[in-house]
Design a protein around this motif. Structure first.
Motif, short mmCIF file in Angstrom:
data_model
loop_
_atom_site.label_atom_id
_atom_site.label_comp_id
_atom_site.label_asym_id
_atom_site.label_seq_id
_atom_site.Cartn_x
_atom_site.Cartn_y
_atom_site.Cartn_z
N PRO A 57 -0.86 -6.00 -6.83
CA PRO A 57 0.12 -6.34 -5.66
C PRO A 57 -1.10 -6.22 -4.39
O PRO A 57 -0.82 -7.30 -3.96
N TRP A 58 -1.02 -5.38 -4.17
CA TRP A 58 -1.81 -4.77 -3.10
C TRP A 58 -3.22 -6.18 -2.76
O TRP A 58 -3.37 -6.02 -1.54
N THR A 59 -3.99 -6.26 -3.70
CA THR A 59 -5.00 -6.85 -3.81
C THR A 59 -4.61 -8.97 -3.49
O THR A 59 -5.01 -9.03 -2.60
N LEU A 88 0.67 -1.94 0.14
CA LEU A 88 -0.01 0.17 -0.46
C LEU A 88 0.64 1.24 -0.32
O LEU A 88 0.49 2.51 -0.64
N THR A 89 1.75 1.52 0.39
CA THR A 89 3.00 2.67 0.49
C THR A 89 4.24 2.05 -0.68
O THR A 89 4.51 3.54 -0.01
N SER A 90 4.44 1.41 -1.17
CA SER A 90 5.87 1.13 -2.16
C SER A 90 5.20 0.08 -3.12
O SER A 90 4.50 -0.64 -2.79
N ALA A 91 5.83 0.30 -4.15
CA ALA A 91 5.51 -0.47 -5.27
C ALA A 91 6.97 -1.11 -5.69
O ALA A 91 7.51 -1.34 -6.93
N LYS A 92 8.34 -1.01 -4.93
CA LYS A 92 9.10 -1.76 -5.56
C LYS A 92 9.63 -3.45 -5.29
O LYS A 92 8.73 -3.70 -3.93
N LEU A 93 10.02 -4.02 -5.88
CA LEU A 93 9.87 -5.14 -6.21
C LEU A 93 10.71 -6.21 -5.26
O LEU A 93 9.80 -7.07 -4.43
N PHE A 94 11.37 -5.24 -4.87
CA PHE A 94 12.75 -6.11 -3.98
C PHE A 94 11.76 -6.07 -2.62
O PHE A 94 12.16 -7.25 -1.82
N LEU A 95 11.09 -4.70 -1.96
CA LEU A 95 10.57 -4.07 -1.11
C LEU A 95 9.58 -5.47 -0.59
O LEU A 95 9.18 -6.10 0.64
N ILE A 96 8.49 -5.84 -1.72
CA ILE A 96 7.38 -6.96 -1.77
C ILE A 96 7.97 -8.34 -1.43
O ILE A 96 7.10 -8.97 -0.43
N ILE A 97 9.07 -8.93 -1.95
CA ILE A 97 10.09 -10.40 -2.13
C ILE A 97 9.98 -10.31 -0.84
O ILE A 97 9.18 -11.41 -0.68
N VAL A 98 10.86 -9.76 -0.37
CA VAL A 98 11.28 -10.39 1.36
C VAL A 98 10.17 -10.35 2.30
O VAL A 98 10.15 -12.44 2.43
N PRO A 99 8.75 -9.89 2.29
CA PRO A 99 7.79 -10.91 3.59
C PRO A 99 7.26 -11.51 2.03
O PRO A 99 6.84 -12.73 2.91
N LEU A 100 7.05 -11.52 1.30
CA LEU A 100 5.90 -12.18 0.87
C LEU A 100 6.37 -13.34 0.83
O LEU A 100 6.30 -15.14 1.15
N CYS A 101 8.25 -13.72 0.48
CA CYS A 101 8.62 -15.09 0.64
C CYS A 101 8.96 -15.84 1.92
O CYS A 101 8.11 -17.41 2.73
N GLY A 102 9.12 -14.40 3.41
CA GLY A 102 8.09 -15.32 4.47
C GLY A 102 7.73 -16.01 4.91
O GLY A 102 7.64 -16.75 5.55
N ALA A 103 6.31 -14.99 4.41
CA ALA A 103 5.33 -15.61 4.90
C ALA A 103 5.04 -17.10 3.97
O ALA A 103 3.96 -17.83 4.80
N ILE A 104 5.37 -16.91 2.88
CA ILE A 104 5.12 -17.98 1.64
C ILE A 104 5.90 -19.63 2.60
O ILE A 104 5.72 -20.53 2.59
N TRP A 105 6.88 -19.03 3.06
CA TRP A 105 8.33 -19.90 3.71
C TRP A 105 7.18 -20.60 4.61
O TRP A 105 7.75 -21.69 5.16
N SER A 106 6.77 -19.68 5.68
CA SER A 106 6.40 -20.14 6.74
C SER A 106 5.28 -21.23 6.96
O SER A 106 5.29 -21.83 7.81
N LEU A 107 4.84 -21.67 5.13
CA LEU A 107 3.65 -22.49 5.80
C LEU A 107 4.45 -24.50 5.16
O LEU A 107 3.99 -24.90 5.87
N GLY A 108 5.99 -24.19 5.67
CA GLY A 108 7.07 -25.69 5.39
C GLY A 108 6.83 -25.79 7.29
O GLY A 108 6.79 -27.22 6.87
#
Length: 407
Positions: free
Chosen positions: A371-373, A303-323
Motif C-alpha cells: 500500500p505504501w508504494t 507507513l504506520t498502519s496496515a488497517k484497510l479502513f484507515l487507508i480507504i478513508v483518505p484514499l477515497c477523499g483523494a480520489i473524490w477530489s478529482l471530480g
C-alpha cells in the motif's frame, strides 16, 4: 406540443460525446478485476499483466498526438469513425490472443482507437461552446465519464462470476460497436472546411512547438498530467493491493473501486454549482491543495498502519477530489490553447497519458504491491501537480492564439 429541437440536439450531442470520452475509462476499469485471472490464464507475472495498462496509456498518448492534427485537417467525424473501428479491431485481437504478447498488441490497437474518443470530443466542445460555458460542458462530459469507474468494474466482476476473463472483452466489443453507430448517426461535422488546417507536417510541428512554449497552457496541461499519473498509479496498483495484500474478493474490490467512481461523480456535480460563484482557476487551485494534503495523510497511514479502513478513508477523499479537477483543468488548458483546438486537445492528452504511462513503468519496475508504494506515487504526483499550478499562477497573461498568429 413545442419541442426545442436545437436543445434536444445539444443534449444528444453532449450525451454521445460523454459516451465517447468514457471509452478509455471503460476499457481500463472493466478489466481490472480480471487482471489476476489473466495472469493465471497466460501463466505470466503480475508485472506483465500490469504492462497491459501501461501499453494502453502509451497507445493513448501516441494516438492522441496523431488524431489531433487529423481532426484539424480532415474534420471531426472521420477521425472518430476510424478510431472506433480501430478500437473494435483491437478488441477482436485480444479475444483471439493465444499469448500475452498478442493481448498487449490488441491493447495497443484499442488505445489508438480510444484516443479519438478523447481528443475529438474536446475539440468539438471548443468548436461549439463559448469559453464561459466550456468549463460546465467539460464537467458534464467528465460526469458521464465518471459513471464508468462506478459500473465498469462491477460489470467486469459480474461477468467473471459467470464466464472467464474474455467475457469482459466481449462486452467491450459491444460497447465499441455502439460508439461506432452513435458517431455515424449523431455526431455532426463541427469544423467548417474554411477553418481546417491546410499545412503539412512542419505546420503541425510548429503548432505543437507554439503550445509547448505557452506557459499557462503547459502549466494547466502538466497539472492534469501529474494528477492523471497518480490516478493511474492507483488504478494499476489497486487490484493487487486490495485483492492480494488485503485478501478482498474481486467483487469486494469492485465495490471499493465503484465507491471512488461515485465520489468523483458527486464532486463533479458540486463543481457545476461552484462555478456559478467561483472561477475555474480558483476551484482548481484549492482542490489540488486539498488533494495533496489527503495523499500525504494516506502515505503516513500506510507507513504506520496496515488497517484497510484507515487507508480507504483518505484514499477515497483523494480520489473524490478529482471530480473538482477534470472539467476545470481541461477548460483552462483549452482556453489558453485556442486557435488550434485539435492540436491543443491532442497535446493535452499526450502529456496526460505519457506521464501516466511513465508512472506505470516506474511502478512496474518497483515490483511492489504494498500500500505504501501506491500512496507514495499518489503523493509525489499530487505535489508535482501543485507545483505546475503554481507555475500557471505566476505565468504572464499570454494567449496561445497570439503565438500561433505570430507564426
Amino acid at each position: 406540443m413545442y419541442f426545442d429541437t436545437a436543445r434536444i440536439r445539444s443534449i444528444v450531442l453532449i450525451a454521445v460525446l460523454g459516451l465517447l470520452t468514457a471509452i478509455d475509462a471503460i476499457a481500463i476499469d472493466m478489466y481490472l478485476p480480471a487482471m489476476p485471472s489473466i495472469q493465471m490464464h497466460f501463466g505470466t507475472t503480475a508485472a506483465r499483466v500490469q504492462a497491459s495498462l501501461t501499453v494502453f496509456l502509451i497507445g493513448l498518448a501516441i494516438g492522441q498526438a496523431c488524431v489531433g492534427p487529423m481532426a484539424d485537417r480532415y474534420g471531426r467525424r472521420w477521425p472518430l469513425m476510424i478510431g472506433m473501428a480501430l478500437f473494435v479491431a483491437g478488441t477482436l485481437l485480444i479475444l483471439i490472443a493465444p499469448v500475452i504478447e498478442v493481448l498487449l498488441m490488441g491493447r495497443l490497437l484499442q488505445a489508438f482507437g480510444a484516443a479519438a474518443g478523447l481528443v475529438v470530443p474536446r475539440a468539438i466542445v471548443a468548436d461549439q461552446y463559448s469559453s464561459e460555458s466550456a468549463a460546465r460542458t467539460y464537467t458534464i462530459l467528465m460526469q458521464i465519464m465518471s459513471v464508468a469507474p462506478i459500473f465498469a468494474p462491477l460489470a467486469g466482476s459480474a461477468l467473471l462470476t459467470l464466464w472467464d476473463w474474455r467475457s469482459v472483452f466481449w462486452a467491450l466489443l459491444g460497447f465499441g460497436l455502439v460508439c461506432l453507430v452513435c458517431v455515424f448517426f449523431f455526431i455532426p461535422e463541427t469544423l467548417a472546411p474554411e477553418r481546417r488546417s491546410t499545412g503539412v507536417m512542419n505546420k503541425t510541428i510548429r503548432d505543437y512547438w507554439s503550445l509547448l512554449h505557452c506557459r499557462k497552457y503547459m502549466s494547466f496541461t502538466m497539472a492534469s498530467a501529474f494528477v492523471t499519473a497518480g490516478l493511474f498509479a492507483y488504478i494499476g496498483s489497486a487490484p493487487f493491493v486490495f485483492i492480494e495484500s488485503f485478501q478482498v474478493s474481486p467483487a469486494e474490490f469492485s465495490w471499493i473501486f465503484a465507491l471512488n467512481g461515485l465520489g468523483m461523480l458527486l464532486t463533479g456535480m458540486i463543481n457545476i454549482f461552484l462555478l456559478r460563484r467561483y472561477s475555474a482557476f480558483t476551484v482548481l487551485h484549492r482542490t489540488l491543495q486539498v488533494h495533496f494534503a489527503l495523499t500525504a495523510i494516506l502515505l503516513v497511514i500506510c507507513l504506520t498502519s496496515a488497517k484497510l479502513f484507515l487507508i480507504i478513508v483518505p484514499l477515497c477523499g483523494a480520489i473524490w477530489s478529482l471530480g473538482l479537477v477534470w472539467g476545470n483543468v481541461i477548460a483552462l488548458a483549452m482556453e489558453h490553447g485556442e486557435g488550434r483546438h485539435g492540436a491543443a486537445s491532442a497535446l493535452f492528452g499526450v502529456m496526460q497519458y505519457a506521464v501516466g504511462g511513465l508512472a506505470g513503468v516506474l511502478l512496474g519496475l518497483l515490483s511492489s504491491h504494498e500500500p505504501w508504494t501506491m500512496a507514495m506515487f499518489l503523493t509525489l504526483c499530487a505535489a508535482a501537480a501543485c507545483l505546475a499550478m503554481h507555475g500557471a499562477h505566476r505565468a504572464p497573461q499570454e494567449r496561445t492564439s497570439n503565438a500561433l498568429q505570430a507564426d
